[in-house]
Design an enzyme around this catalytic site. Structure first.
Site, PDB file in Angstrom:
ATOM      1  N   SER A 276      15.702  21.730   2.116  1.00 31.03           N
ATOM      2  CA  SER A 276      14.670  21.161   2.985  1.00 31.03           C
ATOM      3  C   SER A 276      14.965  21.456   4.449  1.00 31.03           C
ATOM      4  O   SER A 276      16.134  21.579   4.854  1.00 31.03           O
ATOM      5  CB  SER A 276      14.607  19.644   2.768  1.00 31.03           C
ATOM      6  OG  SER A 276      13.847  19.013   3.781  1.00 31.03           O
TER       7      SER A 276
ATOM      8  N   TYR B 246      17.650  11.145   2.993  1.00 31.21           N
ATOM      9  CA  TYR B 246      17.144  12.268   2.197  1.00 31.21           C
ATOM     10  C   TYR B 246      17.653  13.590   2.760  1.00 31.21           C
ATOM     11  O   TYR B 246      18.201  14.433   2.025  1.00 31.21           O
ATOM     12  CB  TYR B 246      15.616  12.267   2.179  1.00 31.21           C
ATOM     13  CG  TYR B 246      15.025  13.568   1.689  1.00 31.21           C
ATOM     14  CD1 TYR B 246      15.108  13.930   0.347  1.00 31.21           C
ATOM     15  CD2 TYR B 246      14.393  14.454   2.567  1.00 31.21           C
ATOM     16  CE1 TYR B 246      14.586  15.134  -0.109  1.00 31.21           C
ATOM     17  CE2 TYR B 246      13.866  15.657   2.118  1.00 31.21           C
ATOM     18  CZ  TYR B 246      13.968  15.995   0.787  1.00 31.21           C
ATOM     19  OH  TYR B 246      13.462  17.189   0.349  1.00 31.21           O
TER      20      TYR B 246
ATOM     21  N   LYS C 184      20.393  16.591   1.182  1.00 28.14           N
ATOM     22  CA  LYS C 184      20.150  18.033   1.108  1.00 28.14           C
ATOM     23  C   LYS C 184      21.242  18.805   1.844  1.00 28.14           C
ATOM     24  O   LYS C 184      21.733  19.838   1.362  1.00 28.14           O
ATOM     25  CB  LYS C 184      18.765  18.363   1.683  1.00 28.14           C
ATOM     26  CG  LYS C 184      17.609  17.865   0.834  1.00 28.14           C
ATOM     27  CD  LYS C 184      17.600  18.529  -0.536  1.00 28.14           C
ATOM     28  CE  LYS C 184      16.431  18.112  -1.393  1.00 28.14           C
ATOM     29  NZ  LYS C 184      16.424  18.762  -2.708  1.00 28.14           N
TER      30      LYS C 184
END
Length: 454
Positions: free
Chosen positions: A149, A175, A179
């Site tokens: 991402s 989040y 990643k």
């Protein structure tokens, strides 16, 4: 689905394992892989995809197989349960003999939710990936395409963002941290074990849907991302949109993002697959985006034009974890993978509306027993009717195998006749040298491959 490989199509001999296959990105990847001729094994734990309780597969993957006209092998799998994961891998190897490449999409992905449930995100996204890569290695696969991402760049110091820009600095949400941490794990793994080949693809806001309108993004509950939320407002499912932040240092005060059409994004994965199949070893990262940023208000205007619906909204305070602007330089993917995004925001909004307007409740449908697509028995119908082409191909292959068997028998018969002829000729030559006539009946021996009557 048979584990037999169609030798007429070399790509069918390439086994691609797709995790998170029933989700938005995973389902579009499965479709593209099937259409390209690859053999697909799909895993999903059903947390973020809808399944009719009467069926064994999620709705998204059933529609994928309908669109592709080909089947995939599906397993309901939980990456956090290593014991059951290894059992599934044993079954895969038993049927297909190998796994060539894994496309790893399985992850929790809501930025806002990750801020309120950080442990759930760390456990699922990081521990699940570690279980996966250990199991892949145990069963002989060391090629991975990782769904990363743009959040790994945090709040970027400069725009556009390039792959060699710093990552892991000023990360604004758990989040994005999962990643980044997973990329570091994969990088360390590739350095320690040089027989691994890992390509990490950093996404910039995937939106859009398949042009058929049969598959698209179907979030559980209230959407966390802008475009599916806008689509549900346009469809009348939600009353209005809240725009988080109107005072960012951007052209109109709202957040700016690099939106990429899901079809372009998946094309990038297919290019990465082709790249990694060329015996690539090591660790590489690529940005996948258009290189152009659109503000929230620009997206609203584009969607209003595509849907011809009013989209009421109000600007409210900023949302935790958000940044002002993010868009990329995707030239490295163009140079090394031969990939470039070709669709713009108007294409994205058009295809999202096509999906949303045809599927007001997403994949959840009232079932009609006479409808192939929505019947409770659709999977049986799929297996018996959809794959007629595969059955025809199998029939043709069987026919060719029968011909080969006949040819082999005929060849053996001809070989035996040839041996018999050689024996007769040798005996006759001996009799000729002795001044004798040919033995009784031997003069009628016919030549091999000759259909003439004796």
């Amino acid at each position: 689905m048979s584990g037999k490989i169609d030798m007429a199509d070399p790509k069918s001999g390439t086994i691609v394992l797709v995790t998170g296959a029933g989700g938005y990105i995973g389902s579009h990847a499965c479709l593209a892989l099937l259409e390209a001729g690859y053999t697909v094994v799909a895993l999903d734990n059903m947390v973020n995809c809808w399944k009719d309780e009467r069926l064994s597969q999620p709705e998204s993957l059933i529609r994928v197989q309908i669109l592709a006209g080909r089947q995939l092998r599906f397993y309901q799998a939980e990456l956090l349960c290593k014991t059951s994961l290894e059992q599934i891998f044993k079954e895969i190897i038993q049927e297909f003999g190998k796994i060539d490449v894994c496309m790893h999409f399985a992850a929790l992905k809501a930025v806002g939710e990750s801020c309120s449930k950080p442990l759930q995100y760390y456990k699922n996204n990081i521990s699940g990936t570690i279980n996966l890569i250990e199991t892949l290695a145990k069963f002989g696969c060391k090629s991975l395409i990782y769904s990363s991402s743009a959040t790994v760049y945090g709040d970027p110091a400069t725009l556009p963002i390039r792959e060699n820009d710093p990552t892991g600095i000023n990360l604004t949400n758990p989040y994005g941290k999962t990643k980044y941490m997973t990329e570091e794990i994969l990088k360390d793994l590739s350095n320690a074990e040089p027989d691994w080949g890992v390509v990490s693809l950093r996404y910039f806001n995937p939106v859009g849907a398949h042009s058929s309108g049969l598959i698209g993004e179907d979030p559980n509950g209230i959407p966390n991302n802008l475009v599916p939320f806008v689509a549900q407002v346009a469809a009348g499912k939600l009353p209005s949109l809240k725009v988080f932040g109107g005072d960012y240092p951007t052209k109109d005060g709202t957040g700016v993002r690099d939106y990429i059409h899901i079809t372009d994004l998946i094309d990038g994965h297919v290019k990465a697959l082709e790249f990694i199949l060329k015996e690539f070893k090591g660790f590489k990262t690529y940005n996948l985006g258009t290189g152009k940023g659109y503000s929230v208000l620009e997206v609203i205007r584009a969607f209003k034009a595509a849907s011809r619906r009013e989209i009421p909204y109000e600007i409210v305070g900023r949302r935790p974890g958000d940044i002002a602007a993010s868009y990329c330089d995707a030239s490295l993917a163009q140079q090394e993978l031969g990939w470039v995004a070709t669709r713009d925001i108007d294409d994205m909004c058009r295809d999202v509306w096509n999906w949303q307007s045809r599927n007001i409740n997403g994949f959840k449908k009232e079932t009609d027993p006479n409808c192939l697509l929505h019947s409770p028995k659709k999977l049986e119908l799929l297996l018996s009717n959809l794959t007629k082409l595969e059955h025809q191909k199998a029939g043709r292959k069987l026919h060719l195998e029968t011909i080969d068997a006949i040819d082999e028998a005929k060849l053996l018969q001809d070989y035996e006749a040839l041996q018999k002829l050689q024996k007769v000729l040798k005996e006759n030559e001996v009799r000729r040298l002795e001044g004798k006539q040919p033995a009784s009946g031997q003069e009628n021996v016919s030549l091999p491959f000759c259909c003439c009557r004796q």
